[in-house]
Design a protein around this motif. Structure first.
Motif, PDB file in Angstrom:
ATOM      1  N   LEU A   1       0.825  -1.204   0.000  1.00  0.00           N
ATOM      2  CA  LEU A   1       0.000   0.000   0.000  1.00  0.00           C
ATOM      3  C   LEU A   1       0.864   1.260   0.000  1.00  0.00           C
ATOM      4  CD1 LEU A   1      -2.802   1.311   0.193  1.00  0.00           C
ATOM      5  CD2 LEU A   1      -2.629   1.116   2.689  1.00  0.00           C
ATOM      6  N   GLY A   2       1.955   1.229   0.764  1.00  0.00           N
ATOM      7  CA  GLY A   2       2.846   2.383   0.803  1.00  0.00           C
ATOM      8  C   GLY A   2       3.431   2.705  -0.556  1.00  0.00           C
ATOM      9  N   TYR A   3       3.862   1.666  -1.272  1.00  0.00           N
ATOM     10  CA  TYR A   3       4.399   1.888  -2.611  1.00  0.00           C
ATOM     11  C   TYR A   3       3.297   2.338  -3.573  1.00  0.00           C
ATOM     12  CZ  TYR A   3       9.185   0.249  -1.978  1.00  0.00           C
ATOM     13  OH  TYR A   3      10.499   0.151  -1.620  1.00  0.00           O
ATOM     14  N   ALA A   4       2.091   1.773  -3.407  1.00  0.00           N
ATOM     15  CA  ALA A   4       0.982   2.162  -4.289  1.00  0.00           C
ATOM     16  C   ALA A   4       0.626   3.634  -4.108  1.00  0.00           C
ATOM     17  CB  ALA A   4      -0.237   1.283  -4.013  1.00  0.00           C
ATOM     18  N   LEU A   5       0.756   4.127  -2.888  1.00  0.00           N
ATOM     19  CA  LEU A   5       0.455   5.529  -2.606  1.00  0.00           C
ATOM     20  C   LEU A   5       1.623   6.455  -2.938  1.00  0.00           C
ATOM     21  CD1 LEU A   5      -1.411   5.144   0.829  1.00  0.00           C
ATOM     22  CD2 LEU A   5      -2.420   5.542  -1.429  1.00  0.00           C
ATOM     23  N   GLY A   6       2.753   5.871  -3.300  1.00  0.00           N
ATOM     24  CA  GLY A   6       3.912   6.681  -3.663  1.00  0.00           C
ATOM     25  C   GLY A   6       4.627   7.311  -2.484  1.00  0.00           C
ATOM     26  N   LEU A   7       4.555   6.662  -1.311  1.00  0.00           N
ATOM     27  CA  LEU A   7       5.196   7.242  -0.128  1.00  0.00           C
ATOM     28  C   LEU A   7       6.709   7.296  -0.259  1.00  0.00           C
ATOM     29  CD1 LEU A   7       3.097   5.605   2.744  1.00  0.00           C
ATOM     30  CD2 LEU A   7       2.782   7.813   1.625  1.00  0.00           C
ATOM     31  N   GLN A   8       7.273   6.433  -1.099  1.00  0.00           N
ATOM     32  CA  GLN A   8       8.727   6.432  -1.269  1.00  0.00           C
ATOM     33  C   GLN A   8       9.235   7.765  -1.826  1.00  0.00           C
ATOM     34  OE1 GLN A   8       6.585   4.559  -2.898  1.00  0.00           O
ATOM     35  NE2 GLN A   8       6.939   4.695  -5.117  1.00  0.00           N
ATOM     36  N   ASP A   9       8.358   8.501  -2.499  1.00  0.00           N
ATOM     37  CA  ASP A   9       8.762   9.793  -3.048  1.00  0.00           C
ATOM     38  C   ASP A   9       8.965  10.838  -1.959  1.00  0.00           C
ATOM     39  OD1 ASP A   9       8.554   8.697  -5.594  1.00  0.00           O
ATOM     40  OD2 ASP A   9       6.472   9.345  -5.841  1.00  0.00           O
TER      41      ASP A   9
ATOM     42  N   LEU B   1       4.938  12.831  15.732  1.00  0.00           N
ATOM     43  CA  LEU B   1       4.592  12.391  14.381  1.00  0.00           C
ATOM     44  C   LEU B   1       5.787  11.717  13.702  1.00  0.00           C
ATOM     45  CD1 LEU B   1       2.630  12.293  12.003  1.00  0.00           C
ATOM     46  CD2 LEU B   1       3.403  14.585  11.365  1.00  0.00           C
ATOM     47  N   PHE B   2       6.970  12.300  13.878  1.00  0.00           N
ATOM     48  CA  PHE B   2       8.171  11.707  13.302  1.00  0.00           C
ATOM     49  C   PHE B   2       8.423  10.317  13.884  1.00  0.00           C
ATOM     50  CE2 PHE B   2      12.745  10.855  13.533  1.00  0.00           C
ATOM     51  CZ  PHE B   2      13.105  10.958  12.193  1.00  0.00           C
ATOM     52  N   LEU B   3       8.234  10.174  15.196  1.00  0.00           N
ATOM     53  CA  LEU B   3       8.425   8.873  15.856  1.00  0.00           C
ATOM     54  C   LEU B   3       7.470   7.833  15.292  1.00  0.00           C
ATOM     55  CD1 LEU B   3       9.760   7.182  18.110  1.00  0.00           C
ATOM     56  CD2 LEU B   3       7.987   8.036  19.665  1.00  0.00           C
ATOM     57  N   ILE B   4       6.211   8.201  15.114  1.00  0.00           N
ATOM     58  CA  ILE B   4       5.212   7.267  14.582  1.00  0.00           C
ATOM     59  C   ILE B   4       5.562   6.874  13.148  1.00  0.00           C
ATOM     60  CG2 ILE B   4       2.791   7.025  13.891  1.00  0.00           C
ATOM     61  CD1 ILE B   4       2.074   8.836  16.264  1.00  0.00           C
ATOM     62  N   VAL B   5       5.963   7.861  12.350  1.00  0.00           N
ATOM     63  CA  VAL B   5       6.346   7.571  10.955  1.00  0.00           C
ATOM     64  C   VAL B   5       7.525   6.610  10.916  1.00  0.00           C
ATOM     65  CG1 VAL B   5       7.327   8.570   8.854  1.00  0.00           C
ATOM     66  CG2 VAL B   5       5.413   9.701   9.997  1.00  0.00           C
TER      67      VAL B   5
ATOM     68  N   PHE C   1       6.962  -1.886   8.574  1.00  0.00           N
ATOM     69  CA  PHE C   1       6.517  -2.333   7.254  1.00  0.00           C
ATOM     70  C   PHE C   1       7.683  -2.515   6.281  1.00  0.00           C
ATOM     71  CE2 PHE C   1       2.530  -0.343   8.778  1.00  0.00           C
ATOM     72  CZ  PHE C   1       1.706  -1.447   8.633  1.00  0.00           C
ATOM     73  N   SER C   2       8.917  -2.474   6.816  1.00  0.00           N
ATOM     74  CA  SER C   2      10.131  -2.742   6.018  1.00  0.00           C
ATOM     75  C   SER C   2      10.307  -1.772   4.863  1.00  0.00           C
ATOM     76  CB  SER C   2      10.117  -4.185   5.488  1.00  0.00           C
ATOM     77  OG  SER C   2      10.027  -5.102   6.543  1.00  0.00           O
ATOM     78  N   PHE C   3       9.881  -0.542   5.058  1.00  0.00           N
ATOM     79  CA  PHE C   3      10.067   0.470   4.020  1.00  0.00           C
ATOM     80  C   PHE C   3      11.542   0.865   4.001  1.00  0.00           C
ATOM     81  CE2 PHE C   3       8.231   3.758   1.292  1.00  0.00           C
ATOM     82  CZ  PHE C   3       7.105   3.095   0.840  1.00  0.00           C
ATOM     83  N   PRO C   4      12.210   0.805   2.846  1.00  0.00           N
ATOM     84  CA  PRO C   4      13.661   1.060   2.789  1.00  0.00           C
ATOM     85  C   PRO C   4      13.998   2.544   2.879  1.00  0.00           C
ATOM     86  CG  PRO C   4      12.815   0.644   0.593  1.00  0.00           C
ATOM     87  CD  PRO C   4      11.646   0.449   1.529  1.00  0.00           C
ATOM     88  N   ALA C   5      13.849   3.106   4.074  1.00  0.00           N
ATOM     89  CA  ALA C   5      14.098   4.539   4.203  1.00  0.00           C
ATOM     90  C   ALA C   5      14.726   4.887   5.544  1.00  0.00           C
ATOM     91  CB  ALA C   5      12.786   5.304   4.038  1.00  0.00           C
ATOM     92  N   ALA C   6      15.339   3.894   6.218  1.00  0.00           N
ATOM     93  CA  ALA C   6      15.854   4.134   7.564  1.00  0.00           C
ATOM     94  C   ALA C   6      16.944   5.206   7.568  1.00  0.00           C
ATOM     95  CB  ALA C   6      16.386   2.828   8.155  1.00  0.00           C
ATOM     96  N   SER C   7      17.908   5.103   6.654  1.00  0.00           N
ATOM     97  CA  SER C   7      19.014   6.061   6.635  1.00  0.00           C
ATOM     98  C   SER C   7      18.524   7.475   6.334  1.00  0.00           C
ATOM     99  CB  SER C   7      20.057   5.643   5.593  1.00  0.00           C
ATOM    100  OG  SER C   7      20.600   4.380   5.895  1.00  0.00           O
ATOM    101  N   VAL C   8      17.627   7.586   5.363  1.00  0.00           N
ATOM    102  CA  VAL C   8      17.110   8.904   4.991  1.00  0.00           C
ATOM    103  C   VAL C   8      16.302   9.507   6.131  1.00  0.00           C
ATOM    104  CG1 VAL C   8      15.593  10.146   3.401  1.00  0.00           C
ATOM    105  CG2 VAL C   8      17.095   8.352   2.537  1.00  0.00           C
TER     106      VAL C   8
END
Length: 262
Positions: free
Chosen positions: A43-51, A79-83, A90-97
């Protein structure tokens, strides 16, 4: 004869649908957390959250984001903590960023602390979800060298996990899943994860605190900033050295065990 006393084979002749065994019901529900993780990632990728989880977005919105933090520091931190928890769970590849985001928005100390807590909680959620579905997978299905490796990992779970977290050679989500397959206790996983990621977390948060000049320079050159613009060879070597030092007690303990068994 009362229907409640009929044996199973007789009950099927009465036309009543046989109930599913309790074990089958449990085996179905145990996969639900993993299914939710996969669905959330899709769902995250479908919504384009990676952008929105990129240094490019941070470069474009850095003034707006900082204004929001200045207007409501507490709510922005929450909010940042929850995100961060959701991104890791959900294993979104964005930990470093996201860690760089934290240092940029809240400073290296507060940002690093938020990241450490969020990453540990999110990793623990993914760990529990994976363990509920595949707990004991290696223990029940492998033998020989792999079995010994799994047993050794469980015996020295804290030491191995601490070293892996200290030097992030493997992707963060891979370690979360692998630890669940090795059937490690939640308390050891939580402690090793939290303590192991602290050096890297605060290092990246510190880099994020000074990322503004890198973003401006990247925009001036007409390209998007990359994490490699921030991470130097010295930092990478420092992580490797820390991991080697942390691994030494475990190596020595293993040699002592082998010597005693001979």
């Amino acid at each position: 004869m009362d229907d409640g006393l009929l044996p199973p084979e007789d009950r099927s002749e009465t036309g009543q649908a046989p109930s599913l065994p309790v074990e089958n019901k449990v085996s179905v529900w145990r996969y639900l957390p993993v299914a939710l993780v996969v669905a959330g990632l899709a769902l995250g990728y479908a919504l384009g959250l990676q952008d929105y989880l990129s240094l490019g977005f941070l470069a474009e919105q850095r003034q707006t984001l900082r204004a929001s933090v200045d207007a409501s520091f507490g709510w922005s931190a929450l909010l940042f903590l929850i995100v961060y928890i959701l991104a890791v769970a959900f294993s979104f590849p964005a930990a470093s960023v996201l860690t760089i985001f934290g240092g940029f928005l809240f400073g290296w100390m507060v940002g690093g602390a938020l990241v450490a807590v969020g990453a540990t909680i999110g990793a623990s959620i993914l760990f529990l979800a994976t363990r509920s579905a595949f707990g004991g997978f290696l223990r029940d299905r492998v033998d020989g060298v792999v079995r010994k490796l799994a047993d050794g990992f469980r015996e020295n779970a804290f030491g191995y996990l601490f070293v892996i977290r200290l030097a992030p050679v493997f992707p963060f989500f891979v370690v979360n899943i692998a630890a669940a397959l090795f059937d490690i206790s939640l308390s050891r996983f939580f402690a090793a994860t939290f303590l192991g990621i602290l050096p890297g977390t605060f290092a990246y948060a510190y880099l994020g605190q000074g990322v503004d000049s890198v973003l401006v320079a990247a925009q001036a050159s007409g390209r998007e900033a990359q994490i490699s613009d921030l991470v130097t060879r010295d930092i990478t070597l420092a992580f490797a050295a820390l991991a080697l030092v942390a691994l030494m007690p475990t190596i020595i303990r293993q040699f002592r065990k082998r010597g005693a068994s001979r």
